[in-house]
Design a protein around this motif. Structure first.
Motif, PDB file in Angstrom:
ATOM      1  N   UNK A 149       0.834  -1.209   0.000  1.00 22.15           N
ATOM      2  CA  UNK A 149       0.000   0.000   0.000  1.00 22.15           C
ATOM      3  C   UNK A 149       0.865   1.254   0.000  1.00 22.15           C
ATOM      4  N   UNK A 150       2.014   1.208   0.643  1.00 21.74           N
ATOM      5  CA  UNK A 150       2.914   2.367   0.641  1.00 21.74           C
ATOM      6  C   UNK A 150       3.441   2.633  -0.765  1.00 21.74           C
ATOM      7  N   UNK A 151       3.815   1.593  -1.485  1.00 25.82           N
ATOM      8  CA  UNK A 151       4.308   1.761  -2.850  1.00 25.82           C
ATOM      9  C   UNK A 151       3.197   2.212  -3.791  1.00 25.82           C
ATOM     10  N   UNK A 152       2.009   1.634  -3.637  1.00 25.66           N
ATOM     11  CA  UNK A 152       0.892   1.958  -4.535  1.00 25.66           C
ATOM     12  C   UNK A 152       0.363   3.367  -4.323  1.00 25.66           C
ATOM     13  N   UNK A 153       0.187   3.748  -3.075  1.00 21.67           N
ATOM     14  CA  UNK A 153      -0.543   4.968  -2.765  1.00 21.67           C
ATOM     15  C   UNK A 153       0.331   6.104  -2.241  1.00 21.67           C
ATOM     16  N   UNK A 154       1.605   5.842  -2.017  1.00 24.68           N
ATOM     17  CA  UNK A 154       2.540   6.837  -1.499  1.00 24.68           C
ATOM     18  C   UNK A 154       2.038   7.451  -0.188  1.00 24.68           C
ATOM     19  N   UNK A 171      15.465 -15.142  -3.428  1.00 25.90           N
ATOM     20  CA  UNK A 171      14.464 -16.190  -3.638  1.00 25.90           C
ATOM     21  C   UNK A 171      13.262 -15.630  -4.386  1.00 25.90           C
ATOM     22  N   UNK A 172      12.591 -16.479  -5.099  1.00 28.95           N
ATOM     23  CA  UNK A 172      11.375 -16.092  -5.805  1.00 28.95           C
ATOM     24  C   UNK A 172      10.213 -16.310  -4.849  1.00 28.95           C
ATOM     25  N   UNK A 173       9.372 -15.305  -4.635  1.00 29.36           N
ATOM     26  CA  UNK A 173       8.277 -15.461  -3.677  1.00 29.36           C
ATOM     27  C   UNK A 173       7.223 -16.436  -4.173  1.00 29.36           C
ATOM     28  N   UNK A 174       6.676 -17.208  -3.245  1.00 29.49           N
ATOM     29  CA  UNK A 174       5.668 -18.213  -3.594  1.00 29.49           C
ATOM     30  C   UNK A 174       4.291 -17.896  -3.017  1.00 29.49           C
ATOM     31  N   UNK A 175       4.229 -17.135  -1.923  1.00 29.71           N
ATOM     32  CA  UNK A 175       2.926 -16.883  -1.311  1.00 29.71           C
ATOM     33  C   UNK A 175       2.213 -15.707  -1.968  1.00 29.71           C
ATOM     34  N   UNK A 176       0.918 -15.608  -1.738  1.00 28.85           N
ATOM     35  CA  UNK A 176       0.080 -14.620  -2.416  1.00 28.85           C
ATOM     36  C   UNK A 176       0.457 -13.188  -2.038  1.00 28.85           C
ATOM     37  N   UNK A 219       3.071  -8.038  -4.425  1.00 27.32           N
ATOM     38  CA  UNK A 219       4.151  -7.055  -4.468  1.00 27.32           C
ATOM     39  C   UNK A 219       4.962  -7.211  -5.753  1.00 27.32           C
ATOM     40  N   UNK A 220       5.241  -8.433  -6.141  1.00 29.46           N
ATOM     41  CA  UNK A 220       5.997  -8.689  -7.375  1.00 29.46           C
ATOM     42  C   UNK A 220       5.244  -8.134  -8.577  1.00 29.46           C
ATOM     43  N   UNK A 221       3.920  -8.227  -8.565  1.00 27.54           N
ATOM     44  CA  UNK A 221       3.120  -7.700  -9.670  1.00 27.54           C
ATOM     45  C   UNK A 221       3.289  -6.195  -9.837  1.00 27.54           C
ATOM     46  N   UNK A 222       3.633  -5.486  -8.762  1.00 26.78           N
ATOM     47  CA  UNK A 222       3.776  -4.027  -8.826  1.00 26.78           C
ATOM     48  C   UNK A 222       5.160  -3.595  -9.289  1.00 26.78           C
ATOM     49  N   UNK A 223       6.102  -4.520  -9.362  1.00 21.73           N
ATOM     50  CA  UNK A 223       7.460  -4.182  -9.799  1.00 21.73           C
ATOM     51  C   UNK A 223       7.473  -4.097 -11.319  1.00 21.73           C
ATOM     52  N   UNK A 224       7.799  -2.941 -11.839  1.00 27.47           N
ATOM     53  CA  UNK A 224       7.717  -2.713 -13.279  1.00 27.47           C
ATOM     54  C   UNK A 224       8.834  -3.405 -14.052  1.00 27.47           C
ATOM     55  N   UNK A 225      10.005  -3.489 -13.464  1.00 32.55           N
ATOM     56  CA  UNK A 225      11.145  -4.130 -14.123  1.00 32.55           C
ATOM     57  C   UNK A 225      11.600  -5.279 -13.240  1.00 32.55           C
TER      58      UNK A 225
END
Length: 127
Positions: free
Chosen positions: A19-24, A47-52, A57-63
């Motif tokens: 929420x901090x990254x999304x909404x500042x 490590x590559x995250x496995x939990x939801x 958070x990974x979905x919000x990373x642009x690169x």
């Protein structure tokens, strides 16, 4: 901001980070901190995250850059690439290294976006 091993955090912390990254903004109890001066965030992990929670958070990373291990085997000439990497230094042959995008550019872009979109934290003001 540089976040190292971010995916080892607990789900509640990942949710807060998301929420901090999304909404500042950052909500702590009944206190709302708006307009956080976060320009960019770099997240690193071994490590590559496995939990939801981490997946959101990974979905919000642009690169996303996945880096493999450095080979520890000697090549045909007897050189070890891992030693080369570990002993390397950044060397620039240019007299002056100039950034492609300046902080002023980030501030100008942020100002344009603010003019086009309302701040997401304003949804909490009505609550």
């Amino acid at each position: 901001a540089f976040l190292d091993e971010a995916f080892k955090a607990q789900a509640s912390l990942l949710s807060c980070l998301l929420s901090t990254l999304n909404e500042r903004c950052f909500k702590n109890g009944d206190q709302m901190l708006k307009e956080l001066p976060l320009v960019t965030a770099i997240v690193a992990s071994n490590e590559v995250p496995c939990d939801a929670g981490a997946g959101a958070l990974v979905d919000r990373l642009l690169i996303r850059v996945f880096v493999d291990y450095v080979d520890n085997q000697d090549d045909a000439e007897g050189n070890n690439p891992q030693n080369d990497v570990m002993n390397s230094k950044f060397v620039s042959h240019d007299e002056k290294v100039e950034p492609v995008v300046s902080f002023a550019d980030f501030k100008a872009f942020r100002g344009m976006v603010r003019g086009l979109m309302p701040h997401p934290a304003n949804k909490f003001a009505a609550d």
